[in-house]
Motif scaffolding. Structure first.
Motif, PDB file in Angstrom:
ATOM      1  N   LEU A   3      35.266 -88.315 -30.759  1.00  0.00           N
ATOM      2  CA  LEU A   3      35.698 -87.006 -30.255  1.00  0.00           C
ATOM      3  C   LEU A   3      36.796 -87.156 -29.210  1.00  0.00           C
ATOM      4  CD1 LEU A   3      32.301 -85.110 -29.847  1.00  0.00           C
ATOM      5  CD2 LEU A   3      33.997 -84.811 -31.633  1.00  0.00           C
ATOM      6  N   LEU A   4      36.635 -88.117 -28.304  1.00  0.00           N
ATOM      7  CA  LEU A   4      37.655 -88.335 -27.281  1.00  0.00           C
ATOM      8  C   LEU A   4      38.953 -88.837 -27.912  1.00  0.00           C
ATOM      9  CD1 LEU A   4      35.458 -89.909 -24.461  1.00  0.00           C
ATOM     10  CD2 LEU A   4      36.209 -87.544 -24.717  1.00  0.00           C
ATOM     11  N   LEU A   5      38.834 -89.657 -28.962  1.00  0.00           N
ATOM     12  CA  LEU A   5      40.027 -90.069 -29.708  1.00  0.00           C
ATOM     13  C   LEU A   5      40.696 -88.865 -30.370  1.00  0.00           C
ATOM     14  CD1 LEU A   5      39.112 -93.417 -31.532  1.00  0.00           C
ATOM     15  CD2 LEU A   5      40.935 -93.061 -29.861  1.00  0.00           C
TER      16      LEU A   5
ATOM     17  N   VAL B 119      23.803 -82.333 -32.653  1.00  0.00           N
ATOM     18  CA  VAL B 119      23.135 -83.293 -31.772  1.00  0.00           C
ATOM     19  C   VAL B 119      22.754 -82.662 -30.439  1.00  0.00           C
ATOM     20  CG1 VAL B 119      23.414 -85.473 -30.513  1.00  0.00           C
ATOM     21  CG2 VAL B 119      24.268 -85.276 -32.860  1.00  0.00           C
ATOM     22  N   LEU B 120      23.721 -82.006 -29.790  1.00  0.00           N
ATOM     23  CA  LEU B 120      23.523 -81.524 -28.427  1.00  0.00           C
ATOM     24  C   LEU B 120      22.743 -80.216 -28.359  1.00  0.00           C
ATOM     25  CD1 LEU B 120      27.096 -82.275 -27.008  1.00  0.00           C
ATOM     26  CD2 LEU B 120      24.999 -83.562 -26.561  1.00  0.00           C
ATOM     27  N   VAL B 121      22.952 -79.321 -29.340  1.00  0.00           N
ATOM     28  CA  VAL B 121      22.325 -77.998 -29.282  1.00  0.00           C
ATOM     29  C   VAL B 121      21.010 -77.956 -30.052  1.00  0.00           C
ATOM     30  CG1 VAL B 121      22.624 -75.537 -29.807  1.00  0.00           C
ATOM     31  CG2 VAL B 121      24.576 -76.890 -28.978  1.00  0.00           C
TER      32      VAL B 121
ATOM     33  N   LEU C 166      33.415 -80.626 -34.370  1.00  0.00           N
ATOM     34  CA  LEU C 166      32.581 -79.616 -33.708  1.00  0.00           C
ATOM     35  C   LEU C 166      31.146 -79.617 -34.217  1.00  0.00           C
ATOM     36  CD1 LEU C 166      34.842 -76.439 -33.372  1.00  0.00           C
ATOM     37  CD2 LEU C 166      33.982 -77.909 -31.550  1.00  0.00           C
ATOM     38  N   MET C 167      30.974 -79.692 -35.548  1.00  0.00           N
ATOM     39  CA  MET C 167      29.644 -79.507 -36.113  1.00  0.00           C
ATOM     40  C   MET C 167      28.693 -80.638 -35.746  1.00  0.00           C
ATOM     41  SD  MET C 167      28.339 -77.014 -37.854  1.00  0.00           S
ATOM     42  CE  MET C 167      26.858 -77.021 -36.860  1.00  0.00           C
TER      43      MET C 167
ATOM     44  N   ALA D 184      34.539 -81.818 -23.682  1.00  0.00           N
ATOM     45  CA  ALA D 184      33.216 -81.619 -23.089  1.00  0.00           C
ATOM     46  C   ALA D 184      32.125 -82.234 -23.961  1.00  0.00           C
ATOM     47  CB  ALA D 184      32.957 -80.118 -22.903  1.00  0.00           C
ATOM     48  N   SER D 185      32.229 -82.050 -25.274  1.00  0.00           N
ATOM     49  CA  SER D 185      31.220 -82.601 -26.182  1.00  0.00           C
ATOM     50  C   SER D 185      31.215 -84.123 -26.148  1.00  0.00           C
ATOM     51  CB  SER D 185      31.493 -82.116 -27.609  1.00  0.00           C
ATOM     52  OG  SER D 185      31.413 -80.711 -27.705  1.00  0.00           O
TER      53      SER D 185
END
Length: 301
Positions: A112-114, A33-35, A27-28, A250-251
């Motif tokens: 993340l998908l893994l 990166v995205l936020v 999560l972190m 989603a991330s």
């Protein structure tokens, strides 16, 4: 960079870790990166540095409960620690400058998908173990597969910061199907301590870890973990894990720059799947509850 939004993000991630035992690096790193627009290599290094302070909380709980298989830890650490340390030094293989950051972003998204796939595998394996009643407190450790798990898991964690609490535990379940569930979690948390510390040290040497960023995250994460752990026995863990899976999906897709419509459809499909799974679980549970109720209602002679 805004101070209080980072503290709040750390609190939310810490709460997730305390509540479910999962979601730290998964999560972190994407949040950074995205936020907050942190470049991927700095996000990975800073998240690992923060995890060094976060991991001991859960590990201490399991150590006191004697749910740590130290014979398993000793076969994970010899490969996981050097692999985690080496991960930071292998990043230049992705390229340099903007090319490195773009490829690392894709690598984190893939991890993340893994992790989402690993969460599904963990649920399925746990159900099979439950149906087969296969748990055994004296289950033997398999040294060679365990060493390989440490090597693969360590490299993934060292390069992406994702996997110490999600991918590795799934691999352990596959290699040691008779281990008790609480021992799997406790062992995974304890082996993650030296692994994350080694990976963070590698990123500190390379210069990726930003201690100020990590410290700001920890201001919120530490109380978040404590509160999450306090509530963990009361909250519906199954629902929380499904929510975490949707967030990770989603991330991961956003890091891969998948269009918003496709990402929304994928997340909606996962939510529907979660609802179906919960309904099936309730239907299976009802006959067992009814049988117990009928048995207790019988007059005793």
């Amino acid at each position: 960079m805004d101070f209080w939004p980072l503290v709040l993000a750390g609190a939310l991630v810490g709460f997730s870790v305390g509540l479910t035992g999962m979601g730290g690096g998964a999560l972190m790193t994407p949040i950074m990166v995205l936020v907050f627009g942190v470049n991927p290599s700095s996000a990975v290094g800073s998240d690992l540095a923060a995890s060094v302070a976060m991991k001991p909380v859960g590990a201490l709980v399991h150590h006191r409960a004697r749910t740590v298989r130290w014979d398993l830890v000793k076969w994970l650490v010899p490969t996981a620690v050097p692999a985690g340390f080496a991960g930071a030094f292998l990043l230049p293989l992705f390229g340099d400058g903007h090319v490195l950051q773009a490829r690392l972003k894709l690598a984190v998204g893939g991890a993340l998908l893994l992790a989402v796939a690993g969460m599904f595998a963990r649920v399925l394996l746990a159900r099979r173990r439950g149906e087969a009643a296969a748990e055994d407190a004296r289950a033997r450790v398999r040294p060679v597969p365990t060493l390989l798990i440490g090597l693969v898991g360590g490299l993934i964690v060292g390069m992406t910061s994702v996997g110490s609490g999600s991918l590795i535990i799934v691999m352990l379940m596959l290699a040691h199907p008779k281990l008790r569930a609480n021992e799997l979690v406790g062992t995974d948390l304890v082996q993650a301590l030296p692994l994350v510390a080694a990976a963070a040290a590698g990123h500190l040497i390379v210069g990726d870890a930003k201690l100020g960023l990590a410290g700001t995250v920890l201001i919120g994460a530490i109380p978040g973990i404590y509160l999450g752990a306090k509530l963990s026995t009361r909250a519906p863990a199954g629902i929380l894990r499904w929510a975490l899976a949707v967030l990770l999906l989603a991330s991961g897709l956003k890091l891969w720059e998948v269009p918003n419509n496709t990402t929304a459809l994928a997340c909606a499909a996962l939510i529907v799947l979660g609802g179906i799974s919960a309904a099936v679980r309730r239907l299976r549970h009802r006959p067992a509850v009814a049988a117990v109720a009928a048995d207790t209602a019988q007059p005793r002679v």
